[in-house]
Structure formats: structure tokens, C-alpha cells
Design an enzyme around this catalytic site. Structure first.
Site, PDB file in Angstrom:
ATOM      1  N   LYS A   1     -11.749  79.635  11.313  1.00  0.00           N
ATOM      2  CA  LYS A   1     -12.959  79.070  10.708  1.00  0.00           C
ATOM      3  C   LYS A   1     -13.287  77.740  11.376  1.00  0.00           C
ATOM      4  O   LYS A   1     -12.572  76.757  11.184  1.00  0.00           O
ATOM      5  CB  LYS A   1     -12.781  78.829   9.204  1.00  0.00           C
ATOM      6  CG  LYS A   1     -14.106  78.433   8.558  1.00  0.00           C
ATOM      7  CD  LYS A   1     -13.949  77.783   7.198  1.00  0.00           C
ATOM      8  CE  LYS A   1     -14.071  76.292   7.208  1.00  0.00           C
ATOM      9  NZ  LYS A   1     -15.292  75.713   7.764  1.00  0.00           N
TER      10      LYS A   1
ATOM     11  N   GLY B   1      -7.519  68.608   9.741  1.00  0.00           N
ATOM     12  CA  GLY B   1      -8.632  67.936   9.069  1.00  0.00           C
ATOM     13  C   GLY B   1      -8.120  66.808   8.203  1.00  0.00           C
ATOM     14  O   GLY B   1      -7.094  66.190   8.517  1.00  0.00           O
ATOM     15  N   SER B   2      -8.798  66.586   7.093  1.00  0.00           N
ATOM     16  CA  SER B   2      -8.461  65.429   6.261  1.00  0.00           C
ATOM     17  C   SER B   2      -7.173  65.667   5.473  1.00  0.00           C
ATOM     18  O   SER B   2      -6.820  66.804   5.162  1.00  0.00           O
ATOM     19  CB  SER B   2      -9.608  65.145   5.290  1.00  0.00           C
ATOM     20  OG  SER B   2      -9.788  66.257   4.448  1.00  0.00           O
ATOM     21  N   THR B   3      -6.512  64.578   5.116  1.00  0.00           N
ATOM     22  CA  THR B   3      -5.263  64.682   4.364  1.00  0.00           C
ATOM     23  C   THR B   3      -5.518  65.303   2.987  1.00  0.00           C
ATOM     24  O   THR B   3      -4.717  66.101   2.500  1.00  0.00           O
ATOM     25  CB  THR B   3      -4.618  63.288   4.249  1.00  0.00           C
ATOM     26  OG1 THR B   3      -4.342  62.849   5.596  1.00  0.00           O
ATOM     27  CG2 THR B   3      -3.312  63.315   3.486  1.00  0.00           C
TER      28      THR B   3
ATOM     29  N   VAL C   1      -7.813  67.580   2.043  1.00  0.00           N
ATOM     30  CA  VAL C   1      -7.918  69.049   2.126  1.00  0.00           C
ATOM     31  C   VAL C   1      -6.566  69.630   2.543  1.00  0.00           C
ATOM     32  O   VAL C   1      -6.165  70.680   2.050  1.00  0.00           O
ATOM     33  CB  VAL C   1      -9.077  69.489   3.057  1.00  0.00           C
ATOM     34  CG1 VAL C   1      -9.127  71.011   3.148  1.00  0.00           C
ATOM     35  CG2 VAL C   1     -10.411  68.974   2.553  1.00  0.00           C
ATOM     36  N   GLY C   2      -5.824  68.912   3.386  1.00  0.00           N
ATOM     37  CA  GLY C   2      -4.487  69.377   3.787  1.00  0.00           C
ATOM     38  C   GLY C   2      -3.573  69.562   2.579  1.00  0.00           C
ATOM     39  O   GLY C   2      -2.866  70.564   2.462  1.00  0.00           O
TER      40      GLY C   2
ATOM     41  N   GLU D   1      -2.259  69.463  10.453  1.00  0.00           N
ATOM     42  CA  GLU D   1      -2.443  68.329  11.356  1.00  0.00           C
ATOM     43  C   GLU D   1      -3.497  67.457  10.700  1.00  0.00           C
ATOM     44  O   GLU D   1      -4.663  67.839  10.657  1.00  0.00           O
ATOM     45  CB  GLU D   1      -2.872  68.864  12.730  1.00  0.00           C
ATOM     46  CG  GLU D   1      -2.395  67.997  13.852  1.00  0.00           C
ATOM     47  CD  GLU D   1      -3.466  67.041  14.260  1.00  0.00           C
ATOM     48  OE1 GLU D   1      -3.487  65.931  13.684  1.00  0.00           O
ATOM     49  OE2 GLU D   1      -4.267  67.401  15.116  1.00  0.00           O
TER      50      GLU D   1
ATOM     51  N   CYS E   1      -7.549  61.931  15.433  1.00  0.00           N
ATOM     52  CA  CYS E   1      -6.564  61.699  14.365  1.00  0.00           C
ATOM     53  C   CYS E   1      -5.492  60.707  14.813  1.00  0.00           C
ATOM     54  O   CYS E   1      -4.937  59.987  14.003  1.00  0.00           O
ATOM     55  CB  CYS E   1      -5.950  63.012  13.930  1.00  0.00           C
ATOM     56  SG  CYS E   1      -5.522  64.045  15.317  1.00  0.00           S
TER      57      CYS E   1
ATOM     58  N   GLU F   1      -7.616  55.404   6.971  1.00  0.00           N
ATOM     59  CA  GLU F   1      -8.169  55.992   8.193  1.00  0.00           C
ATOM     60  C   GLU F   1      -9.689  55.884   8.153  1.00  0.00           C
ATOM     61  O   GLU F   1     -10.326  56.289   7.182  1.00  0.00           O
ATOM     62  CB  GLU F   1      -7.769  57.471   8.280  1.00  0.00           C
ATOM     63  CG  GLU F   1      -8.307  58.131   9.540  1.00  0.00           C
ATOM     64  CD  GLU F   1      -7.850  59.570   9.715  1.00  0.00           C
ATOM     65  OE1 GLU F   1      -7.939  60.341   8.747  1.00  0.00           O
ATOM     66  OE2 GLU F   1      -7.397  59.905  10.817  1.00  0.00           O
TER      67      GLU F   1
END
Ligand code: NAP
Ligand code: MG
Length: 521
Positions: free
Chosen positions: A214, A267-269, A271-272, A291, A325, A424
Site C-alpha cells: 500500500k 511511517g509515524s510512530t 501508526v506503528g 521503521e 526518518c 520529530e
């Protein structure tokens, strides 16, 4: 005209919703869109979701912008939950019926062919990337070449993935088999749309898995174009599906699909973390690699070479407009050179770092990739300006009033506890702080929830090696920065992630080890 997709034998007897759905799946083929890029190149941009090596229309579209002009340049079809189901069905069928048994050498040959096709189209792919992401052509060319190199290098690992024998015990013989996991869901960010596709696709593919990718909604164009090369490379139907679609709908369907066994996310922490939660809740406990974000320190010792250091600091934070990142977004300068270094660094930036159209070779920094990110960065800049202690050295504003361009921005005298130093920002904004001793700077560097990258600028290699060992991050660069190679693993410690991409280590996340233990009577 292609007819609608015909239902096929359903492999999963447990998934009754899938059986029902397959008999009603009737997507029409999607025609490509003719695009003329800012550098005059013309091409046909696929805009359909890509399943079974064909592009399909769906009911909804996503508007795709050129961030340098803020114009919508394409409307790409968005995958819904039923499309994810169909892609998974085709991926599962390809996995079970052919791909897992395909000899590694054959897989490798096809991957090399894909790399060759990308090499032939390198200028076009780089141009698509610049157009959609806003990164400069020089950087986009570098991304495409790194993706190609990584495909070639990974193809070379194809026939070397073996198990081992363990025969150190009387009366038994043991051996291990390395097996693929199955269907993998791979969710991409928008900062390196093509390179992240390569980092995820190559190790999964070569180890015998099939993938559902995706792309980020802001940047689906290069992935959809590269999809058109897969069939020419001889990659069979079902091995790779590319499904643009919103995180909320398409992303969630991937995270919760019972037939997807592994998720790789960049992506972002936030959503991770959500990906991990979903994996725990899903019926099959998906394996997860992540990541995520970073707030990477970059240390400048008084014995560094100033000219080289300016260049490395700039590559650290202004490359890709800071949307990396591993950006070196916290600079620590030794007190003995602090006052001398700062005005020289200001001068270097103001003379050398030009911002503007990614197609103009004069520009080092292109556009921020989307409005949301642009607004986030501008908010952090305002926070820095409001600070009582931090001082603005240069930048601090947008460039022009059309396109998401932001001046390289530096704050100095930034205390360790300020928000702009802790969070960040993911943009061309960097903090500078002062340190005196090695012990002190190591402590300051490690004082972060993240641990992705770090940089050390010094002519004293012993000092660099000592510090490299003490820094808690997945990568340490010495006298260089944001400098990647396909053979060198990349991935974070702490909240920066789980697992490695690139290098031979990247294969580990896509294989499972089976042990066979035999009793010898
Ligand atoms: P994000 O929301 O984490 O998006 C990354 C990917 O995840 C996109 O493909 C996104 O799809 C998808 N996604 C979003 N929500 C999802 C969900 N609930 N389930 C499954 N997939 C989902 O990142 P962002 O909002 O674009 O950027 C925000 C921040 O993330 C940035 O400021 C930066 O700090 C960080 N970031 C880090 C990296 C990195 O390389 N580590 C890359 C990009 C951003 P949609 O595009 O459809 O939303
Ligand atoms: Mg988001």
C-alpha cells in the site's frame, strides 16, 4: 477490454466472507493517464489498483498533488476492503501454487530483469518521483539507483538461503529449513515512495513470499508505474499487488486480514504502535517489522574538518527537505568551537542551499511532500520562535506563496528539554546545542525516546569508534551522514522501530526457521 475478474477456487475454507465476495467481484480495467512532466518527458501513468498484473478501477479515487505547484495532477483509484480481499486471494494462490516452490535462481533472474527495466527507465522514474514527492531530481536519481542496486544485490542472495545441520549429539540428527512466511502486507510512507517499495519488496520476494503493497496516499505514482514493469520482468500474477488507498480503509484491511501473516510498516510512530496492536488483536498474530520516527543527534567535535562537516550537517538535515526518518535533527557542537562555527555554518547554508523547483539543478532542497506536513513543520518553527532561550539563526519561513517550500531553518542555543529538540519535526528544521565533554554529549544523544541514526564529525578515529559504541541507535555515521548502501542494514532502536531493512539482515524478517529433529535408532 478485460472482462471482470472471475472467481477462482477458494483456498481458504474458513473464510466464508471471501467466498461470497469473490463471486461478486466485478472491477473494470483502468486506463492510464497521459502526463507531461515539468522536464518535458511524456508518459502513461497507470492510475488503477494493481492486482494479478492488471490495473482496475474502483468506486473512489484519491487526488494526487504536485507539491511544488499544489495542483492535482492525477486521480488514482483507491482500494477498498473487498479489493484487499481479492489481492490477498491472488497472493495466497500464487504463494501456495507456484511462488514458494520457484527455484531461487529463477526468482533472482526476474528481479535482475526488473532492475534492468528500471535502469532503462531511470530518468523517467526519477522524474515521476520528483514530480509527485517534491524531491530534487539529483536525489530522486539517487533513490532510483539505490532501489536498482538493492534489487540486484538481493537477487544475488537468492540461492544462498540455507538451513544448517546440528549434529553434536549422539543418537540424533537435526537440521533446519528456511521457509517463507506467506502473504505479507507492506505499508509505505511518502518521503521515499519508490525506495521504500524496493526495501520492502526485495527481501520478501526473494525469500518466496508474496506481497500486498500500500503506497502512501500522497505518493502512489512511482509505485504504480514500476508495477507496469513487473510482467515484462516475468514476475507472475499474484506475487506483487499494489493497492493505493487510505490508511483508514485499505491500510486497516491489510492490518486485520486473517490471511496476511506479516506486516512491514514505515511511517509515524503512532501508526506503528497501532500496527502492533492490530497484530496482537488479529486472529493470526502477524509478524511485524516497523521503521518509524527519529530525532537523531549529530555531534561536531572541535577537531573536525569544517568544510566537510558543513556538507555532512546539511546532508543530515536538509536532504529531502528534512523528511528523512534518520535526519540529523539535533546538532551538538563542542564549546571550544561553538562561537566560531555557528556564523560560518549560517553563511554556508545561506550561500549554498537553494530552495525551489525540484527540476532546477541549482536547488538543493525541493518541496515538502504534502500540505499536512508543511503545516506541521511551520507550527514547530513557530514554537521555536516563541522560545525564550532558543534563537533563530537562519530561515524560519516559507519560500513564495505557491508550493510547499520552506527555508532551511536553524535554531541555536537550544536547551535539551525544548519541544523542538525532543519531537520529530520531519522537515528542514534543526536545533544546535553546546557540549563540552565526550561523556556529556553521549548522555545528551541518548536522551531521546528514539534511536535511529547518529552522526559524528571528527578527525580522531579512536574517539569516533568509542562513541559509535556508546550511542543507542541503529546506525552511526562517521564523517558522512544519510549515506546509504544496499549491503548495510538500516533500522532503529527504541521507538524508532523493530527489524532491519537492506543488507542480508533484511531477509531475516521474511523467513521462518523450521527445525527437523530425527532420532536415530
Ligand atoms: P503515517 O500516517 O504513519 O503514514 C504512513 C503510512 O501508513 C501511509 O501509507 C498511511 O496511509 C498509512 N496509514 C495511516 N494510518 C493507517 C492505519 N490506521 N492503518 C494502516 N495504515 C495506515 O504518516 P503521516 O501521517 O503521513 O506522517 C506523519 C509523521 O510520520 C511525519 O510527520 C513523520 O514524523 C512520520 N513519518 C515517518 C516516516 C519514516 O520514514 N519513518 C515516513 C513518513 C512519515 P495514508 O497515506 O493513506 O494515510
Ligand atoms: Mg497519517
Amino acid at each position: 477490454m478485460l472482462s471482470s475478474i472471475k472467481p477462482r477456487t477458494v483456498f481458504s475454507k474458513t473464510s466464508s466472507h471471501l467466498i461470497k465476495f469473490l463471486s461478486t467481484y466485478t472491477r473494470e480495467p483502468a486506463q492510464a493517464l497521459k502526463i507531461t512532466l515539468p522536464n518535458g518527458l511524456q508518459y502513461e501513468q497507470p492510475v488503477g489498483i494493481f492486482i494479478n498484473n492488471k490495473y482496475y478501477k474502483t468506486e473512489k479515487t484519491i487526488p494526487v498533488e504536485n507539491p511544488s505547484t499544489e495542483e492535482v495532477v492525477a486521480n488514482v483509484y483507491a482500494a477498498e476492503s473487498s479489493d484487499v480481499d481479492y489481492a490477498v486471494e491472488s497472493a495466497k494462490t500464487a504463494f501456495e501454487e507456484s511462488w514458494r516452490q520457484t527455484p531461487p535462481l529463477i526468482k533472482g533472474q526476474k528481479l535482475v530483469k526488473l532492475a534492468d527495466l528500471m535502469q532503462e527507465n531511470k530518468e523517467l522514474i526519477a522524474s515521476i518521483e520528483s514530480f509527485n514527492n517534491g524531491k530534487t531530481m539529483a536525489l530522486a536519481r539517487g533513490d532510483v539507483q539505490l532501489a536498482i542496486n538493492y534489487f540486484r544485490s538481493t537477487a544475488g542472495h537468492a540461492d544462498k538461503l540455507d538451513g544448517r545441520t546440528i549434529n553434536n549429539e549422539e543418537g540424533y540428527m537435526n537440521y533446519t529449513i528456511k521457509e517463507p512466511i506467506g502473504v505479507c502486507g507492506q505499508i509505505l510512507p511518502w518521503n521515499f515512495p519508490l525506495l521504500m517499495l524496493a526495501w520492502k519488496l526485495a527481501p520478501a520476494y526473494i525469500t518466496g513470499n508474496t506481497v500486498i503493497i500500500k503506497p502512501a496516499s500522497a505518493t502512489p505514482l512511482s509505485a504504480l508505474f514500476v508495477a507496469s514493469l513487473l510482467e515484462k520482468a516475468g514476475i507472475p500474477e499474484g506475487v506483487v499487488s499494489i493497492l493505493p488507498g487510505s490508511g483508514r480503509v485499505c491500510g486497516e484491511s491489510i492490518l486485520t486480514h486473517p490471511q496476511i501473516s506479516k506486516i512491514s510498516f514505515t511511517g509515524s510512530t503512532n501508526v506503528g504502535k497501532h500496527v502492533l496492536e492490530r497484530s496482537a488483536q488479529s486472529s493470526n498474530l502477524k509478524k511485524v517489522t516497523l521503521e518509524l520516527g527519529g530525532k537523531s543527534p549529530h555531534i561536531v567535535f572541535d577537531d573536525c574538518n569544517f568544510e566537510k562537516t558543513f556538507k555532512n550537517l546539511v546532508n543530515g538535515i536538509f536532504m529531502n527537505a528534512g523528511q528523512i526518518c534518520s535526519s540529523g535533527s539535533r546538532i551538538y557542537i563542542q564549546d571550544t568551537i561553538y562561537d566560531k562555527f555557528i556564523p560560518l555554518f549560517k553563511q554556508y547554508i545561506e550561500t549554498n542551499i537553494k530552495v525551489g523547483s525540484p527540476f532546477d539543478p541549482e536547488n538543493f532542497q525541493g518541496a515538502i511532500t504534502n500540505r499536512e506536513q508543511f503545516n506541521t513543520i511551520m507550527k514547530y518553527i513557530d514554537l521555536g520562535k516563541e522560545s525564550k532561550q532558543s534563537k533563530l539563526l537562519t530561515g524560519g519561513e516559507r519560500v513564495g506563496d505557491k508550493g510547499y517550500f520552506i527555508k532551511p531553518t536553524v535554531f541555536y542555543d537550544v536547551p535539551q528539554d525544548e519541544t523542538i529538540l525532543k519531537e520529530e519535526i520531519f522537515g528542514p528544521v534543526v536545533t544546535i546545542s553546546k557540549f563540552s565533554t565526550m561523556e556529556q554529549v553521549v548522555k545528551m544523544c541518548n536522551d531521546s525516546i528514539y534511536g535511529l541514526g547518529a552522526g559524528i564529525q571528527t578527525e580522531n578515529i579512536s574517539k569516533a569508534l568509542k562513541i559509535a559504541k556508546l550511542i543507542k541507535s541503529g546506525t552511526v555515521w562517521v564523517n558522512t551522514y544519510n549515506d546509504f548502501n544496499e549491503n548495510v542494514p538500516f533500522g532503529g532502536f527504541k521507538l524508532s522501530g523493530i527489524g532491519k531493512e537492506m543488507g542480508i539482515e533484511s531477509l531475516d524478517s521474511y523467513i521462518q526457521t523450521k527445525a527437523v529433529r530425527i532420532k536415530l535408532d
